[in-house]
Design a protein around this motif. Sequence first.
Motif, PDB file in Angstrom:
ATOM      1  N   GLY A  10      48.416  14.931  53.570  1.00 29.33           N
ATOM      2  CA  GLY A  10      48.741  16.166  54.286  1.00 29.33           C
ATOM      3  C   GLY A  10      47.811  16.514  55.432  1.00 29.33           C
ATOM      4  N   THR A  11      47.280  17.724  55.337  1.00 31.01           N
ATOM      5  CA  THR A  11      46.484  18.300  56.416  1.00 31.01           C
ATOM      6  C   THR A  11      45.130  17.618  56.569  1.00 31.01           C
ATOM      7  N   GLY A  12      44.528  17.265  55.457  1.00 32.53           N
ATOM      8  CA  GLY A  12      43.258  16.548  55.522  1.00 32.53           C
ATOM      9  C   GLY A  12      42.036  17.431  55.668  1.00 32.53           C
ATOM     10  N   SER A  13      42.093  18.670  55.183  1.00 32.51           N
ATOM     11  CA  SER A  13      40.881  19.496  55.306  1.00 32.51           C
ATOM     12  C   SER A  13      39.772  18.960  54.394  1.00 32.51           C
ATOM     13  N   ASN A  14      40.136  18.396  53.249  1.00 30.56           N
ATOM     14  CA  ASN A  14      39.116  17.781  52.390  1.00 30.56           C
ATOM     15  C   ASN A  14      38.554  16.513  53.016  1.00 30.56           C
ATOM     16  N   ALA A  87      42.407  12.915  47.991  1.00 30.03           N
ATOM     17  CA  ALA A  87      42.188  14.240  48.570  1.00 30.03           C
ATOM     18  C   ALA A  87      43.536  14.749  49.075  1.00 30.03           C
ATOM     19  N   GLY A  88      44.347  15.240  48.139  1.00 33.04           N
ATOM     20  CA  GLY A  88      45.685  15.686  48.515  1.00 33.04           C
ATOM     21  C   GLY A  88      46.640  14.516  48.690  1.00 33.04           C
ATOM     22  N   MET A  90      49.673  13.065  47.195  1.00 41.20           N
ATOM     23  CA  MET A  90      50.627  13.673  46.271  1.00 41.20           C
ATOM     24  C   MET A  90      51.542  12.629  45.632  1.00 41.20           C
ATOM     25  N   ASN A 107      40.073  12.383  41.643  1.00 41.33           N
ATOM     26  CA  ASN A 107      41.023  13.278  42.312  1.00 41.33           C
ATOM     27  C   ASN A 107      40.469  14.703  42.300  1.00 41.33           C
ATOM     28  N   ILE A 108      40.880  15.475  43.295  1.00 43.06           N
ATOM     29  CA  ILE A 108      40.552  16.908  43.289  1.00 43.06           C
ATOM     30  C   ILE A 108      41.849  17.685  43.175  1.00 43.06           C
ATOM     31  N   HIS A 109      41.807  18.765  42.399  1.00 48.16           N
ATOM     32  CA  HIS A 109      43.036  19.526  42.146  1.00 48.16           C
ATOM     33  C   HIS A 109      42.711  21.026  42.132  1.00 48.16           C
ATOM     34  N   PRO A 110      43.576  21.843  42.799  1.00 46.42           N
ATOM     35  CA  PRO A 110      43.250  23.273  42.933  1.00 46.42           C
ATOM     36  C   PRO A 110      43.681  24.129  41.740  1.00 46.42           C
ATOM     37  N   GLY A 118      50.139  18.987  38.919  1.00 44.93           N
ATOM     38  CA  GLY A 118      51.251  18.650  39.817  1.00 44.93           C
ATOM     39  C   GLY A 118      51.225  19.438  41.112  1.00 44.93           C
ATOM     40  N   ASP A 145      47.526  14.343  36.975  1.00 43.28           N
ATOM     41  CA  ASP A 145      46.342  15.206  36.881  1.00 43.28           C
ATOM     42  C   ASP A 145      45.811  15.304  35.445  1.00 43.28           C
ATOM     43  N   GLN A 171      40.093  26.261  48.644  1.00 36.93           N
ATOM     44  CA  GLN A 171      39.738  25.122  49.501  1.00 36.93           C
ATOM     45  C   GLN A 171      38.282  25.159  49.916  1.00 36.93           C
ATOM     46  N   GLU A 174      36.565  23.538  47.209  1.00 32.44           N
ATOM     47  CA  GLU A 174      36.803  22.078  47.254  1.00 32.44           C
ATOM     48  C   GLU A 174      35.903  21.400  48.285  1.00 32.44           C
TER      49      GLU A 174
HETATM   50  C1  GAR Z   1      43.970  20.175  48.207  1.00 31.66           C
HETATM   51  O1  GAR Z   1      43.856  21.540  47.919  1.00 31.66           O
HETATM   52  C2  GAR Z   1      43.998  19.355  46.929  1.00 31.66           C
HETATM   53  O2  GAR Z   1      43.248  19.927  45.899  1.00 31.66           O
HETATM   54  C3  GAR Z   1      45.470  19.344  46.602  1.00 31.66           C
HETATM   55  O3  GAR Z   1      46.087  19.180  47.857  1.00 31.66           O
HETATM   56  C4  GAR Z   1      45.325  19.868  48.845  1.00 31.66           C
HETATM   57  C5  GAR Z   1      45.214  18.983  50.063  1.00 31.66           C
HETATM   58  O4  GAR Z   1      44.668  19.716  51.136  1.00 31.66           O
HETATM   59  N1  GAR Z   1      45.793  18.302  45.680  1.00 31.66           N
HETATM   60  C6  GAR Z   1      46.700  18.393  44.708  1.00 31.66           C
HETATM   61  O5  GAR Z   1      47.395  19.393  44.528  1.00 31.66           O
HETATM   62  C7  GAR Z   1      46.806  17.177  43.788  1.00 31.66           C
HETATM   63  N2  GAR Z   1      47.680  17.390  42.705  1.00 31.66           N
HETATM   64  P1  GAR Z   1      43.995  18.985  52.371  1.00 31.66           P
HETATM   65  O6  GAR Z   1      44.999  17.941  52.886  1.00 31.66           O
HETATM   66  O7  GAR Z   1      43.797  20.065  53.381  1.00 31.66           O
HETATM   67  O8  GAR Z   1      42.707  18.343  51.927  1.00 31.66           O
END
Ligand code: GAR
Length: 203
Positions: A10-14, A87-88, A90, A107-110, A118, A145, A171, A174
């Motif tokens: 996704g966005t990749g902030s992590n 890091a996100g 999915m 893995n990191i999960h919020p 999920g 997860d 976040q 995270e």
């Molecule tokens: C993060 O918050 C991560 O914990 C979550 O996706 C986001 C990705 O954000 N992951 C999950 O939900 C895994 N099941 P990012 O692309 O901005 O890092």
Amino acid sequence: KTKVAVFASGTGSNFEALMDKVELESLDYCVALLVCDKPGALVLNKAAKYQVPVFVFDPKQYNFKSEFEQKIVKELQNRHIDWIVLAGYMRLIGPTLLTPFQSKIINIHPSLLPSFPGKDAVGQALATGVKVTGVTIHFVDEGMDTGKIIEQESLRIHEKESRESLQQRLQSIEHRLFPKIIQSLISSDNKEGAFLNEKESTT
Ligand code: GAR
């Protein structure tokens, strides 16, 4: 330095938080590859900014998970990657990728797992009305997860808190927690490896 591959969709902030930390501090690891399953994802622009090589693929072009995972494994082995950090990303990890990287995928999960696994853990927490949620970092197994928990940090949800606010506060946890936990895992794993080597050479 130990080579890490970051997987993101996704966005990749992590990813960005990891890169900032790696560039600022002298850590035991570097990010040697970004693996992304979404052509066009924003995280790819971030990889370009930090000049991190990328491996992008489109799962729709494969019949089986094992086919694209085989390609990923080849790419990881060519680049001598030791650890995988989700890091996100999915997507569930299959045996093709799990077996050669046993105990080396995190893995990191919020949410505070095992609650709200999920997708959309933040929305799930708000919908359920829990007062406390948080962030979990865990080893990855074949489940969603479900692997062994490494670290958790909790966060109190405000009265009538918006989704955006909660997501942003999670976040920021995270972004602080993930680089730190990766460093401590890898440095203790490397020390353990050195200790075992030493023992082997003296016996
Ligand atoms: C993060 O918050 C991560 O914990 C979550 O996706 C986001 C990705 O954000 N992951 C999950 O939900 C895994 N099941 P990012 O692309 O901005 O890092």
